[in-house]
Motif scaffolding. Structure first.
Motif, PDB file in Angstrom:
ATOM      1  N   ARG A   9       0.811  -1.212   0.000  1.00 34.56           N
ATOM      2  CA  ARG A   9       0.000   0.000   0.000  1.00 34.56           C
ATOM      3  C   ARG A   9       0.852   1.274   0.000  1.00 34.56           C
ATOM      4  NH1 ARG A   9      -2.653  -3.578  -1.099  1.00 34.56           N
ATOM      5  NH2 ARG A   9      -4.731  -4.190  -0.366  1.00 34.56           N
ATOM      6  N   HIS A  10       2.154   1.125  -0.187  1.00 38.42           N
ATOM      7  CA  HIS A  10       3.082   2.266  -0.221  1.00 38.42           C
ATOM      8  C   HIS A  10       4.197   1.886  -1.188  1.00 38.42           C
ATOM      9  CE1 HIS A  10       5.768   5.248   2.256  1.00 38.42           C
ATOM     10  NE2 HIS A  10       6.276   5.078   1.049  1.00 38.42           N
ATOM     11  N   ILE A  11       4.367   2.665  -2.257  1.00 42.86           N
ATOM     12  CA  ILE A  11       5.372   2.358  -3.285  1.00 42.86           C
ATOM     13  C   ILE A  11       6.249   3.575  -3.544  1.00 42.86           C
ATOM     14  CG2 ILE A  11       5.714   1.902  -5.743  1.00 42.86           C
ATOM     15  CD1 ILE A  11       3.417  -0.020  -5.684  1.00 42.86           C
ATOM     16  N   GLN A  12       7.570   3.360  -3.496  1.00 44.64           N
ATOM     17  CA  GLN A  12       8.541   4.377  -3.892  1.00 44.64           C
ATOM     18  C   GLN A  12       8.821   4.210  -5.379  1.00 44.64           C
ATOM     19  OE1 GLN A  12      11.986   4.877  -1.303  1.00 44.64           O
ATOM     20  NE2 GLN A  12      13.268   5.268  -3.096  1.00 44.64           N
ATOM     21  N   LEU A  13       8.739   5.286  -6.139  1.00 44.97           N
ATOM     22  CA  LEU A  13       8.817   5.197  -7.594  1.00 44.97           C
ATOM     23  C   LEU A  13      10.219   4.910  -8.119  1.00 44.97           C
ATOM     24  CD1 LEU A  13       6.519   8.182  -8.671  1.00 44.97           C
ATOM     25  CD2 LEU A  13       5.915   5.762  -8.418  1.00 44.97           C
ATOM     26  N   VAL A  14      11.245   5.553  -7.554  1.00 45.66           N
ATOM     27  CA  VAL A  14      12.606   5.412  -8.074  1.00 45.66           C
ATOM     28  C   VAL A  14      13.582   5.218  -6.922  1.00 45.66           C
ATOM     29  CG1 VAL A  14      12.089   6.852 -10.097  1.00 45.66           C
ATOM     30  CG2 VAL A  14      13.095   7.908  -8.066  1.00 45.66           C
ATOM     31  N   HIS A  15      14.799   4.769  -7.269  1.00 44.11           N
ATOM     32  CA  HIS A  15      15.852   4.630  -6.269  1.00 44.11           C
ATOM     33  C   HIS A  15      17.171   4.989  -6.924  1.00 44.11           C
ATOM     34  CE1 HIS A  15      18.030   2.453  -2.885  1.00 44.11           C
ATOM     35  NE2 HIS A  15      17.254   3.340  -2.283  1.00 44.11           N
ATOM     36  N   PHE A  16      18.188   4.128  -6.820  1.00 41.06           N
ATOM     37  CA  PHE A  16      19.512   4.448  -7.345  1.00 41.06           C
ATOM     38  C   PHE A  16      19.804   3.824  -8.710  1.00 41.06           C
ATOM     39  CE2 PHE A  16      20.641   5.104  -2.743  1.00 41.06           C
ATOM     40  CZ  PHE A  16      21.008   6.436  -2.860  1.00 41.06           C
ATOM     41  N   ILE A  17      18.829   3.196  -9.334  1.00 40.40           N
ATOM     42  CA  ILE A  17      19.056   2.484 -10.594  1.00 40.40           C
ATOM     43  C   ILE A  17      18.214   3.132 -11.689  1.00 40.40           C
ATOM     44  CG2 ILE A  17      18.827   0.263 -11.777  1.00 40.40           C
ATOM     45  CD1 ILE A  17      19.163  -1.057  -9.013  1.00 40.40           C
ATOM     46  N   ARG A  18      18.838   3.342 -12.848  1.00 41.22           N
ATOM     47  CA  ARG A  18      18.085   3.896 -13.981  1.00 41.22           C
ATOM     48  C   ARG A  18      16.897   2.992 -14.300  1.00 41.22           C
ATOM     49  NH1 ARG A  18      20.208   8.277 -16.122  1.00 41.22           N
ATOM     50  NH2 ARG A  18      22.432   8.715 -15.894  1.00 41.22           N
ATOM     51  N   ASN A  19      15.787   3.624 -14.670  1.00 42.60           N
ATOM     52  CA  ASN A  19      14.544   2.872 -14.792  1.00 42.60           C
ATOM     53  C   ASN A  19      13.639   3.503 -15.832  1.00 42.60           C
ATOM     54  OD1 ASN A  19      12.552   4.849 -13.357  1.00 42.60           O
ATOM     55  ND2 ASN A  19      14.398   4.809 -12.095  1.00 42.60           N
ATOM     56  N   THR A  20      12.495   2.889 -16.056  1.00 41.24           N
ATOM     57  CA  THR A  20      11.541   3.389 -17.061  1.00 41.24           C
ATOM     58  C   THR A  20      10.449   4.257 -16.457  1.00 41.24           C
ATOM     59  OG1 THR A  20      10.224   1.365 -16.824  1.00 41.24           O
ATOM     60  CG2 THR A  20      11.908   1.384 -18.549  1.00 41.24           C
ATOM     61  N   ILE A  21      10.585   4.605 -15.160  1.00 42.63           N
ATOM     62  CA  ILE A  21       9.567   5.409 -14.490  1.00 42.63           C
ATOM     63  C   ILE A  21       9.936   6.889 -14.459  1.00 42.63           C
ATOM     64  CG2 ILE A  21       8.521   5.874 -12.233  1.00 42.63           C
ATOM     65  CD1 ILE A  21       8.322   2.875 -11.830  1.00 42.63           C
ATOM     66  N   GLY A  22      11.193   7.198 -14.104  1.00 39.91           N
ATOM     67  CA  GLY A  22      11.574   8.605 -14.029  1.00 39.91           C
ATOM     68  C   GLY A  22      12.995   8.797 -13.567  1.00 39.91           C
ATOM     69  N   ASP A  23      13.380  10.072 -13.459  1.00 43.91           N
ATOM     70  CA  ASP A  23      14.742  10.446 -13.070  1.00 43.91           C
ATOM     71  C   ASP A  23      14.903  10.480 -11.562  1.00 43.91           C
ATOM     72  OD1 ASP A  23      15.551  10.842 -15.751  1.00 43.91           O
ATOM     73  OD2 ASP A  23      14.671  12.849 -15.748  1.00 43.91           O
ATOM     74  N   PHE A  24      16.121  10.210 -11.105  1.00 45.96           N
ATOM     75  CA  PHE A  24      16.425  10.274  -9.687  1.00 45.96           C
ATOM     76  C   PHE A  24      17.611  11.196  -9.449  1.00 45.96           C
ATOM     77  CE2 PHE A  24      18.417   6.659 -11.636  1.00 45.96           C
ATOM     78  CZ  PHE A  24      19.680   6.543 -11.083  1.00 45.96           C
ATOM     79  N   LEU A 192      -1.604   7.973   4.311  1.00 44.96           N
ATOM     80  CA  LEU A 192      -1.840   6.587   3.904  1.00 44.96           C
ATOM     81  C   LEU A 192      -3.337   6.315   3.809  1.00 44.96           C
ATOM     82  CD1 LEU A 192      -0.768   3.763   3.244  1.00 44.96           C
ATOM     83  CD2 LEU A 192      -0.752   3.296   5.715  1.00 44.96           C
ATOM     84  N   ARG A 193      -4.080   6.797   4.790  1.00 49.16           N
ATOM     85  CA  ARG A 193      -5.537   6.618   4.770  1.00 49.16           C
ATOM     86  C   ARG A 193      -6.156   7.334   3.569  1.00 49.16           C
ATOM     87  NH1 ARG A 193      -6.571   8.900   9.275  1.00 49.16           N
ATOM     88  NH2 ARG A 193      -6.077   7.046  10.497  1.00 49.16           N
ATOM     89  N   ALA A 194      -5.662   8.546   3.281  1.00 46.70           N
ATOM     90  CA  ALA A 194      -6.202   9.302   2.137  1.00 46.70           C
ATOM     91  C   ALA A 194      -5.969   8.550   0.843  1.00 46.70           C
ATOM     92  CB  ALA A 194      -5.567  10.683   2.072  1.00 46.70           C
ATOM     93  N   ALA A 195      -4.775   7.971   0.689  1.00 49.29           N
ATOM     94  CA  ALA A 195      -4.487   7.207  -0.519  1.00 49.29           C
ATOM     95  C   ALA A 195      -5.378   5.978  -0.616  1.00 49.29           C
ATOM     96  CB  ALA A 195      -3.014   6.786  -0.540  1.00 49.29           C
TER      97      ALA A 195
END
Length: 201
Positions: A9-24, A192-195
């Motif tokens: 129920r909680h997802i982080q979009l990006v981290h330290f690795i290049r990906n297809t979601i977005g820039d970090f 979290l409740r709002a989401a």
């Protein structure tokens, strides 16, 4: 949907690795923020009732995520700098959140979590508590919280949940209990409740 069905129920979009979601923050951008797929991920999180975590996102990705999301978001860990995101500096400073982005997250009803990185927040429980209260002055009591990554930061002054309790006791000597409750648990629980409540059948 797979993540939702697994109970996430909680997802982080990006981290330290290049990906297809977005820039970090720690690498030169290649998507100018979020990709179209990344924006779709946020919409799907909103639809399912999953809280979106923007930690590690570039300022462009933060702005785009806030424009797309129909629910409050979090920035789960790092800190806020008055000087803007320090992307050209080495090490942990690249991970700070600029004041403009932090205030934009707050304006959308979101929350910024303070990590326990010693070189940033200091070496003591008291220093960490003072930094939390400073962020509350900048963003408002409704928009700050304890950060995550406690077990990933070496020599953190807040390394265990017992340390979290010590920070709570320290803050309770300085501000009223209602404010402490917001920072310690209420703010994160609210977003979290709002989401989750925003999920669409």
């Amino acid at each position: 949907k797979v993540a939702y069905e697994a109970g996430i129920r909680h997802i982080q979009l990006v981290h330290f690795i290049r990906n297809t979601i977005g820039d970090f923050q720690t690498e030169p951008p290649e998507h100018n923020g979020l990709t179209a797929y990344g924006q779709q991920v946020i919409k799907e999180c909103n639809r399912l009732g999953i809280l979106v975590d923007l930690a590690h996102c570039t300022s462009a990705a933060v702005a785009q995520a806030l424009a797309v999301s129909g629910a409050p978001v979090v920035w789960s860990h790092s800190s806020v700098t008055k000087g803007g995101a320090l992307t050209r500096n080495a090490s942990w400073r690249k991970r700070q959140l600029g004041m403009e982005q932090a205030k934009a997250i707050a304006a959308k009803g979101g929350v910024v979590g303070l990590w326990g990185l010693r070189s940033d927040v200091g070496s003591t429980i008291e220093a960490y508590g003072d930094r939390l209260l400073e962020m509350a002055r900048w963003l408002g009591d409704d928009h700050v919280a304890f950060g995550t990554d406690m077990n990933a930061v070496a020599n953190s002054p807040v390394a265990t949940y017992a340390d979290v309790r010590r920070v709570v006791r320290y803050m309770a000597k300085r501000i009223d209990s209602a404010r402490v409750r917001k920072i310690a648990i209420g703010n994160y629980a609210r977003v979290l409740r709002a989401a989750m409540d925003g999920a669409k059948a």
